[in-house]
Design a protein around this motif. Structure first.
Motif, PDB file in Angstrom:
ATOM      1  N   GLN A 626      27.923  61.677  52.447  1.00 29.46           N
ATOM      2  CA  GLN A 626      29.170  61.472  51.706  1.00 29.46           C
ATOM      3  C   GLN A 626      29.795  60.117  52.046  1.00 29.46           C
ATOM      4  OE1 GLN A 626      31.401  64.940  52.867  1.00 29.46           O
ATOM      5  NE2 GLN A 626      30.684  66.175  51.125  1.00 29.46           N
ATOM      6  N   LYS A 627      29.525  59.635  53.249  1.00 33.61           N
ATOM      7  CA  LYS A 627      30.061  58.344  53.681  1.00 33.61           C
ATOM      8  C   LYS A 627      29.182  57.184  53.219  1.00 33.61           C
ATOM      9  CE  LYS A 627      29.610  57.301  58.035  1.00 33.61           C
ATOM     10  NZ  LYS A 627      29.776  57.197  59.505  1.00 33.61           N
ATOM     11  N   THR A 628      27.848  57.340  53.327  1.00 33.59           N
ATOM     12  CA  THR A 628      26.947  56.212  53.050  1.00 33.59           C
ATOM     13  C   THR A 628      26.419  56.199  51.629  1.00 33.59           C
ATOM     14  OG1 THR A 628      24.948  57.404  53.719  1.00 33.59           O
ATOM     15  CG2 THR A 628      26.196  56.278  55.465  1.00 33.59           C
ATOM     16  N   ASN A 629      26.399  57.357  50.973  1.00 31.62           N
ATOM     17  CA  ASN A 629      25.959  57.505  49.568  1.00 31.62           C
ATOM     18  C   ASN A 629      24.462  57.296  49.363  1.00 31.62           C
ATOM     19  OD1 ASN A 629      28.864  55.643  49.205  1.00 31.62           O
ATOM     20  ND2 ASN A 629      28.801  57.836  48.722  1.00 31.62           N
ATOM     21  N   ARG A 630      23.718  57.186  50.436  1.00 29.59           N
ATOM     22  CA  ARG A 630      22.261  57.026  50.334  1.00 29.59           C
ATOM     23  C   ARG A 630      21.611  57.775  51.493  1.00 29.59           C
ATOM     24  NH1 ARG A 630      24.508  52.360  48.523  1.00 29.59           N
ATOM     25  NH2 ARG A 630      23.572  51.384  46.666  1.00 29.59           N
ATOM     26  N   CYS A 631      20.343  58.210  51.290  1.00 27.81           N
ATOM     27  CA  CYS A 631      19.680  58.956  52.363  1.00 27.81           C
ATOM     28  C   CYS A 631      18.178  58.696  52.368  1.00 27.81           C
ATOM     29  CB  CYS A 631      19.936  60.460  52.221  1.00 27.81           C
ATOM     30  SG  CYS A 631      19.256  61.437  53.584  1.00 27.81           S
ATOM     31  N   LEU A 632      17.669  58.433  53.564  1.00 30.06           N
ATOM     32  CA  LEU A 632      16.234  58.326  53.815  1.00 30.06           C
ATOM     33  C   LEU A 632      15.876  59.361  54.873  1.00 30.06           C
ATOM     34  CD1 LEU A 632      13.413  56.978  53.726  1.00 30.06           C
ATOM     35  CD2 LEU A 632      14.274  55.354  55.447  1.00 30.06           C
ATOM     36  N   ILE A 633      14.907  60.186  54.579  1.00 33.66           N
ATOM     37  CA  ILE A 633      14.434  61.207  55.519  1.00 33.66           C
ATOM     38  C   ILE A 633      13.076  60.770  56.035  1.00 33.66           C
ATOM     39  CG2 ILE A 633      13.859  63.639  55.831  1.00 33.66           C
ATOM     40  CD1 ILE A 633      15.588  64.090  53.206  1.00 33.66           C
ATOM     41  N   VAL A 634      12.936  60.689  57.337  1.00 33.09           N
ATOM     42  CA  VAL A 634      11.692  60.216  57.948  1.00 33.09           C
ATOM     43  C   VAL A 634      11.168  61.289  58.902  1.00 33.09           C
ATOM     44  CG1 VAL A 634      10.586  58.410  59.309  1.00 33.09           C
ATOM     45  CG2 VAL A 634      12.543  57.843  57.843  1.00 33.09           C
ATOM     46  N   HIS A 635       9.948  61.753  58.655  1.00 32.13           N
ATOM     47  CA  HIS A 635       9.331  62.686  59.608  1.00 32.13           C
ATOM     48  C   HIS A 635       7.822  62.505  59.647  1.00 32.13           C
ATOM     49  CE1 HIS A 635       7.887  65.491  56.483  1.00 32.13           C
ATOM     50  NE2 HIS A 635       9.108  65.554  55.971  1.00 32.13           N
ATOM     51  N   GLU A 636       7.230  62.993  60.730  1.00 34.64           N
ATOM     52  CA  GLU A 636       5.803  62.812  60.992  1.00 34.64           C
ATOM     53  C   GLU A 636       4.939  63.850  60.291  1.00 34.64           C
ATOM     54  OE1 GLU A 636       2.954  62.955  64.955  1.00 34.64           O
ATOM     55  OE2 GLU A 636       5.071  62.447  65.162  1.00 34.64           O
ATOM     56  N   ASP A 637       5.511  64.995  60.002  1.00 35.91           N
ATOM     57  CA  ASP A 637       4.773  66.054  59.312  1.00 35.91           C
ATOM     58  C   ASP A 637       4.368  65.565  57.923  1.00 35.91           C
ATOM     59  OD1 ASP A 637       3.658  68.502  58.815  1.00 35.91           O
ATOM     60  OD2 ASP A 637       5.520  69.646  58.944  1.00 35.91           O
ATOM     61  N   THR A 638       3.430  66.264  57.303  1.00 39.19           N
ATOM     62  CA  THR A 638       2.973  65.863  55.972  1.00 39.19           C
ATOM     63  C   THR A 638       4.086  66.040  54.940  1.00 39.19           C
ATOM     64  OG1 THR A 638       2.026  68.079  55.750  1.00 39.19           O
ATOM     65  CG2 THR A 638       0.549  66.312  56.416  1.00 39.19           C
ATOM     66  N   LYS A 639       3.909  65.398  53.797  1.00 41.25           N
ATOM     67  CA  LYS A 639       5.010  65.293  52.835  1.00 41.25           C
ATOM     68  C   LYS A 639       5.222  66.556  52.018  1.00 41.25           C
ATOM     69  CE  LYS A 639       6.912  62.172  49.345  1.00 41.25           C
ATOM     70  NZ  LYS A 639       6.747  60.869  48.665  1.00 41.25           N
ATOM     71  N   THR A 640       4.151  67.087  51.445  1.00 43.13           N
ATOM     72  CA  THR A 640       4.300  68.220  50.537  1.00 43.13           C
ATOM     73  C   THR A 640       4.851  69.433  51.277  1.00 43.13           C
ATOM     74  OG1 THR A 640       2.463  67.440  49.177  1.00 43.13           O
ATOM     75  CG2 THR A 640       3.111  69.747  48.938  1.00 43.13           C
ATOM     76  N   ALA A 641       6.012  69.888  50.864  1.00 42.56           N
ATOM     77  CA  ALA A 641       6.687  71.043  51.462  1.00 42.56           C
ATOM     78  C   ALA A 641       7.029  70.836  52.925  1.00 42.56           C
ATOM     79  CB  ALA A 641       5.852  72.319  51.293  1.00 42.56           C
ATOM     80  N   GLY A 642       7.084  69.566  53.381  1.00 44.36           N
ATOM     81  CA  GLY A 642       7.581  69.290  54.720  1.00 44.36           C
ATOM     82  C   GLY A 642       9.060  69.604  54.807  1.00 44.36           C
ATOM     83  N   PHE A 643       9.613  69.602  56.030  1.00 44.91           N
ATOM     84  CA  PHE A 643      11.008  69.995  56.164  1.00 44.91           C
ATOM     85  C   PHE A 643      11.948  68.994  55.497  1.00 44.91           C
ATOM     86  CE2 PHE A 643      15.033  70.933  58.376  1.00 44.91           C
ATOM     87  CZ  PHE A 643      15.104  72.283  58.068  1.00 44.91           C
ATOM     88  N   GLY A 644      11.495  67.779  55.317  1.00 44.02           N
ATOM     89  CA  GLY A 644      12.299  66.811  54.583  1.00 44.02           C
ATOM     90  C   GLY A 644      12.605  67.256  53.173  1.00 44.02           C
ATOM     91  N   ALA A 645      11.695  68.038  52.582  1.00 48.09           N
ATOM     92  CA  ALA A 645      11.933  68.548  51.231  1.00 48.09           C
ATOM     93  C   ALA A 645      13.105  69.518  51.217  1.00 48.09           C
ATOM     94  CB  ALA A 645      10.671  69.224  50.699  1.00 48.09           C
ATOM     95  N   GLU A 646      13.256  70.306  52.283  1.00 42.26           N
ATOM     96  CA  GLU A 646      14.389  71.228  52.381  1.00 42.26           C
ATOM     97  C   GLU A 646      15.704  70.457  52.480  1.00 42.26           C
ATOM     98  OE1 GLU A 646      16.808  74.629  52.961  1.00 42.26           O
ATOM     99  OE2 GLU A 646      14.824  74.351  52.071  1.00 42.26           O
ATOM    100  N   ILE A 647      15.713  69.419  53.302  1.00 42.97           N
ATOM    101  CA  ILE A 647      16.926  68.603  53.441  1.00 42.97           C
ATOM    102  C   ILE A 647      17.271  67.943  52.115  1.00 42.97           C
ATOM    103  CG2 ILE A 647      17.934  66.618  54.627  1.00 42.97           C
ATOM    104  CD1 ILE A 647      16.021  67.249  56.970  1.00 42.97           C
TER     105      ILE A 647
END
Length: 700
Positions: A626-647
């Motif tokens: 809400q403050k920055t208006n942009r988001c990058l999610i970075v994680h080591e797990d694979t992309k498809t259905a990784g936890f970044g998808a939940e976020i």
């Protein structure tokens, strides 16, 4: 009493000590239950999933009559309702559970014959499972718990208590059986294996489960276990063998296995018509009905024919009344269905505790804690942080046990338990056999017995053989409607290191985020490792403590030891860097990469280290976006259905109007981690890739 004096002399002494009237009552009651379900309740669709115990009653009821110690436990399976009746299960509950009515074992959440019984006034029946063979290693944990309470904690009330595990002949082919057998015989545990052999695993003959079709014969040469083998349809032989086997274990002579043959007089389940059996075999099985044998044994020596008929009529009448009462019960409340995935609070703010399992049920209190660190001067790595935390918790809590492959004299393959066995003894810090199924299943049983197990799995990928136990552990509280829980901690290193490979470098944290009932934490530095591990070891829920291999001795992760009181609440993110232009959400080894990337750009990035994946700090992430208006999610797990998808999904819904650019994810591609260093570096998120993503987001 028998009138034939010669016959009386030939009978084992135990025969006179058996309450044969009760045995007959329970056998007829169990048979009446099966009749009622098979002839009315299943055809009427009042019961949707039925498993008959017809043919299995005698041995289970005789066994149940032997379980009288308040610390005894039985770990049974879906054909064990006669045992439950012998241990005091009420008839209405026994009938209501298969109807999935309210109350009972699970409040309609689990299969009706998957039972449990908290031992508040007698023996405990550990939560059963619908999968085959998973009952064995939790029973081992309970047996080791008995041994630990008696020997290490010096609690005399555990003397002569035993653990019993029931299984069919098909289950002797499973990993759980062999893991439990290995642990029992190498650790000399007070456990009895009770194997019911009806000759078939659904339609597969017993010869396909074990060579020759008789597990007892195959185990006579096994060291440190006494084998009993006999006819489970013969009342005299079954009573004698069960008395011998139970007392053998009670007298601390070691583990034992009793193998009893008996017919399965119905199909595996109601839908199974046994077409794979010949008519001759089916008739032969009917002729071996243990109920007929018990009647022949008791009438007229113990009962008159009229007495028997009276008991039979009464059993049927009781079941009719119990079935009517069960049918009148209300349906479970749908609004309650989502309760008890985790520990909950009552309206007054107190914990809504389970009845069995963990430290909380005994009123255990922990030393004072603080969320404010009290750091020393020397920086330590994550390995030392883990070691110091385990050491303090072992020192201050006599119910903590630390174990796994190589954690004892060697101190762990990553050295995190170095010196702990010397300091705290082999009963509290010890090596295990090479079976992850055994490590986790044993942990569950130890937790049931009121202890705090901290198990090590050497690498994340090595947890795969324990998947069944891990999943079952997480759902225990929900499946039993908060009657049982198994708060355990599983330490699990993983992720890339000096190189990669598909076996030691797996993260796959999303697997545990998706596993019902599990907490999951991933510290990125030594201070957080201390706080998160201490919180996990004092939690009333099971927790995966993920130790990233690249951070164990990394300079980036070194911090001063924050003190013996320090805790980090689960579900609270750590802000690594303030910023106004873009939010980076990350965890584990990617924290270092994200901080380096932010330092190399002119972009004012805010970096959040989640630290805890389940639960995760939605509030902190949403407020940052809400403050920055942009988001990058970075994680080591694979992309498809990784936890970044939940976020990303949560932000798309709850912060959509604040976004000035699409949410971006930077992850591993959907492949394992390569061994070659150049290949590994090419696929892992790194500073250059993060910087590129940041520039793209800010310029959108």
């Amino acid at each position: 009493m028998p009138t034939n004096k010669e016959a009386e002399k030939e009978l084992p002494a135990v025969v006179d000590s058996v309450d044969w009237k009760r045995v007959a009552e329970l056998m007829l009651t169990s048979r009446a239950m099966d009749d009622k379900e098979e002839n009315e309740l299943v055809p009427n669709k009042d019961v949707l999933y039925q498993f008959s115990a017809r043919g299995h009653e005698l041995g289970q009821i005789l066994l149940g009559s032997q379980l009288s110690h308040k610390h005894d436990a039985a770990s049974a399976y879906y054909r064990s309702r006669p045992l439950m009746l012998s241990l005091g299960l009420g008839l209405e509950n026994a009938m209501a559970a298969p109807m999935a009515k309210s109350g009972g074992y699970s409040d309609g959440r689990d299969i009706g014959v998957v039972c449990n019984k908290p031992g508040l006034d007698g023996p405990t029946v550990l939560p059963m499972a619908g999968d085959v063979g998973s009952q064995y290693t939790p029973a081992i944990g309970w047996a080791q718990g008995i041994q630990y309470h008696r020997q290490t904690l010096e609690q005399e009330e555990y003397d002569r208590a035993i653990s019993v595990v029931l299984g069919g002949e098909g289950s002797v082919a499973t990993n759980g059986f062999w893991s439990a057998l290995t642990i029992a015989t190498t650790q000399d545990l007070p456990i009895l294996f009770y194997i019911e052999d009806n000759g078939y695993g659904i339609s597969v003959p017993g010869e396909f489960q074990t060579p020759g079709g008789n597990i007892a014969k195959n185990l006579y040469s096994f060291k440190n276990i006494r084998i009993f083998d006999g006819d489970g349809t013969d009342p005299v032989e079954a009573a004698d063998l069960l008395n011998q086997s139970v007392n053998y274990v009670r007298d601390r002579k070691g583990p034992a296995l009793i193998h009893l043959t008996m017919p399965r007089l119905n199909g595996h389940s109601y839908q199974d018509n046994q077409a794979y059996k010949s008519e001759e075999l089916i008739e032969k099985e009917r002729e071996a009905d243990p109920l007929d044998n018990v009647k022949s044994f008791l009438v007229p020596e113990y009962f008159t024919e009229e007495d028997w008929s009276t008991v039979e009529v009464k059993a049927k009448q009781n079941i009719e009344e119990a079935a009517d009462a069960a049918l009148s019960r209300s349906e479970p409340d749908p609004e309650e269905t989502t309760r008890y995935a985790f520990e909950e609070e009552n309206e007054d703010g107190t914990a809504d505790l389970q009845l069995i399992g963990g430290l909380a049920t005994s009123g255990h209190t922990f030393p004072e804690s603080s969320q404010t660190p009290n750091p020393g001067k020397q920086r330590i790595n994550i390995v030392e942080a883990i070691r110091k935390t385990l050491d303090y918790e072992l020192e201050t809590n006599p119910k903590v046990m630390v174990f796994g492959e190589d954690v004892g004299a060697k101190g762990g393959v990553h050295a995190a338990t170095m010196g702990l066995q010397t300091a705290h003894g082999e009963s509290r810090v010890f090596d295990t056999s090479l079976s992850e199924e055994g490590i986790i299943g044993r942990s569950v049983g130890l937790a049931y017995s009121g202890l705090m197990p901290v198990a090590e799995i050497q690498f994340r990928k090595y947890a795969d053989p324990a998947t069944e136990q891990l999943n079952n552990c997480g759902t225990i509280r929900w499946r039993t409607a908060n009657k049982f829980a198994a708060p355990i901690v599983v330490r699990m290193p993983g992720g890339f290191a000096k190189c990669g490979d598909p076996w030691h470098s797996l993260c796959n944290e999303v697997f545990f985020a998706h596993a019902v009932g599990w907490q999951l934490v991933m510290p990125s530095n030594a201070q957080d490792a201390v706080g998160l591990l201490r919180s996990a070891m004092r939690s009333n829920n099971p927790t995966i403590f993920f130790e990233h291999r690249n951070l164990l001795d990394a300079k980036y992760a070194r911090r001063p030891y924050p003190g013996d009181k320090y805790i980090v609440p689960l579900g609270k993110a750590n802000k690594l860097r303030d910023g106004k232009e873009v939010t980076i959400v990350t965890w584990g080894a990617m924290c270092e990469q994200c901080e380096k990337a932010a330092e190399q750009t002119d972009i004012d990035a805010e970096i959040l280290d989640l630290r805890s994946i389940m639960p995760w700090d939605k509030k902190a992430v949403i407020e940052s976006v809400q403050k920055t208006n942009r988001c990058l999610i970075v994680h080591e797990d694979t992309k498809t259905a990784g936890f970044g998808a939940e976020i990303s999904a949560v932000l798309s819904k709850e912060a959509f109007k604040y976004l000035d650019a699409p949410i971006e994810r930077l992850t591993m591609p959907d492949i394992p981690v390569p061994h070659n260093v150049n290949l590994m570096d090419a696929v892992l998120p790194n500073v250059e890739k993060i910087t590129t993503k940041l520039n793209t987001l800010v310029s959108f």
